[in-house]
Design a protein around this motif. Structure first.
Motif, PDB file in Angstrom:
ATOM      1  N   LYS A   1     -20.444 -35.677  58.849  1.00 17.66           N
ATOM      2  CA  LYS A   1     -21.236 -34.288  58.345  1.00 17.66           C
ATOM      3  C   LYS A   1     -22.613 -34.726  57.995  1.00 17.66           C
ATOM      4  CE  LYS A   1     -16.935 -32.368  56.576  1.00 17.66           C
ATOM      5  NZ  LYS A   1     -16.302 -31.933  55.634  1.00 17.66           N
ATOM      6  N   ILE A   2     -22.881 -35.884  57.417  1.00 19.72           N
ATOM      7  CA  ILE A   2     -24.319 -36.168  56.970  1.00 19.72           C
ATOM      8  C   ILE A   2     -25.046 -36.686  58.464  1.00 19.72           C
ATOM      9  CG2 ILE A   2     -25.559 -37.958  55.690  1.00 19.72           C
ATOM     10  CD1 ILE A   2     -23.291 -38.075  53.589  1.00 19.72           C
ATOM     11  N   ILE A   3     -24.268 -37.442  59.070  1.00 20.23           N
ATOM     12  CA  ILE A   3     -24.771 -37.763  60.344  1.00 20.23           C
ATOM     13  C   ILE A   3     -25.400 -36.634  61.211  1.00 20.23           C
ATOM     14  CG2 ILE A   3     -24.718 -38.917  62.650  1.00 20.23           C
ATOM     15  CD1 ILE A   3     -22.895 -41.214  60.986  1.00 20.23           C
ATOM     16  N   GLY A   4     -24.430 -35.487  61.161  1.00 19.30           N
ATOM     17  CA  GLY A   4     -24.673 -34.399  62.072  1.00 19.30           C
ATOM     18  C   GLY A   4     -25.768 -33.591  61.461  1.00 19.30           C
ATOM     19  N   LEU A   5     -25.905 -33.415  59.985  1.00 17.69           N
ATOM     20  CA  LEU A   5     -27.210 -32.829  59.645  1.00 17.69           C
ATOM     21  C   LEU A   5     -28.415 -33.553  59.840  1.00 17.69           C
ATOM     22  CD1 LEU A   5     -27.872 -30.615  57.431  1.00 17.69           C
ATOM     23  CD2 LEU A   5     -27.459 -32.469  55.627  1.00 17.69           C
TER      24      LEU A   5
ATOM     25  N   VAL B   1     -24.615 -25.744  60.217  1.00 14.35           N
ATOM     26  CA  VAL B   1     -23.366 -25.772  60.135  1.00 14.35           C
ATOM     27  C   VAL B   1     -22.894 -27.107  59.475  1.00 14.35           C
ATOM     28  CG1 VAL B   1     -21.371 -26.062  61.616  1.00 14.35           C
ATOM     29  CG2 VAL B   1     -22.955 -24.570  62.163  1.00 14.35           C
ATOM     30  N   CYS B   2     -23.629 -28.298  59.812  1.00 10.98           N
ATOM     31  CA  CYS B   2     -23.310 -29.602  58.992  1.00 10.98           C
ATOM     32  C   CYS B   2     -23.497 -29.317  57.694  1.00 10.98           C
ATOM     33  CB  CYS B   2     -23.883 -30.775  59.737  1.00 10.98           C
ATOM     34  SG  CYS B   2     -23.264 -31.064  61.379  1.00 10.98           S
ATOM     35  N   GLY B   3     -24.686 -28.703  57.304  1.00 13.70           N
ATOM     36  CA  GLY B   3     -24.911 -28.580  55.639  1.00 13.70           C
ATOM     37  C   GLY B   3     -23.861 -27.742  55.047  1.00 13.70           C
ATOM     38  N   ILE B   4     -23.420 -26.584  55.775  1.00 17.44           N
ATOM     39  CA  ILE B   4     -22.457 -25.755  54.887  1.00 17.44           C
ATOM     40  C   ILE B   4     -21.157 -26.588  55.028  1.00 17.44           C
ATOM     41  CG2 ILE B   4     -20.829 -23.903  55.572  1.00 17.44           C
ATOM     42  CD1 ILE B   4     -23.190 -22.267  56.409  1.00 17.44           C
ATOM     43  N   LEU B   5     -20.678 -27.279  56.056  1.00 19.31           N
ATOM     44  CA  LEU B   5     -19.502 -27.944  55.966  1.00 19.31           C
ATOM     45  C   LEU B   5     -19.771 -29.272  54.913  1.00 19.31           C
ATOM     46  CD1 LEU B   5     -18.644 -28.389  59.812  1.00 19.31           C
ATOM     47  CD2 LEU B   5     -17.299 -26.873  58.165  1.00 19.31           C
ATOM     48  N   LEU B   6     -20.788 -29.752  54.655  1.00 14.10           N
ATOM     49  CA  LEU B   6     -20.724 -30.808  53.820  1.00 14.10           C
ATOM     50  C   LEU B   6     -20.842 -30.364  52.312  1.00 14.10           C
ATOM     51  CD1 LEU B   6     -21.934 -33.826  53.313  1.00 14.10           C
ATOM     52  CD2 LEU B   6     -23.897 -32.874  53.135  1.00 14.10           C
TER      53      LEU B   6
END
Length: 55
Positions: free
Chosen positions: A4-8, A48-53
């Motif tokens: 998630k961090i890498i995706g963000l 999306v990655c921020g929300i999932l994080l």
């Protein structure tokens, strides 16, 4: 969590690059369309990655 961090980070980098080239190529209408889509995709990935994080 690491994905998630890498995706963000990737989403933010794509977003930043899209904004940079959107401003740089402001006089070419076809390039603006491409970079606008590129910027939107980066923003969606980052959001999306921020929300999932944080969930």
């Amino acid at each position: 969590m690491m994905y998630k961090i890498i995706g963000l980070l990737i989403g933010l980098l794509i977003f930043g690059a899209g904004i940079y080239y959107l401003i740089k190529e402001k006089n070419d209408p076809s390039s603006r369309k491409i970079y606008a889509v590129f910027t939107g995709a980066g923003a969606v990935i980052a959001i999306v990655c921020g929300i999932l994080l944080f969930i």
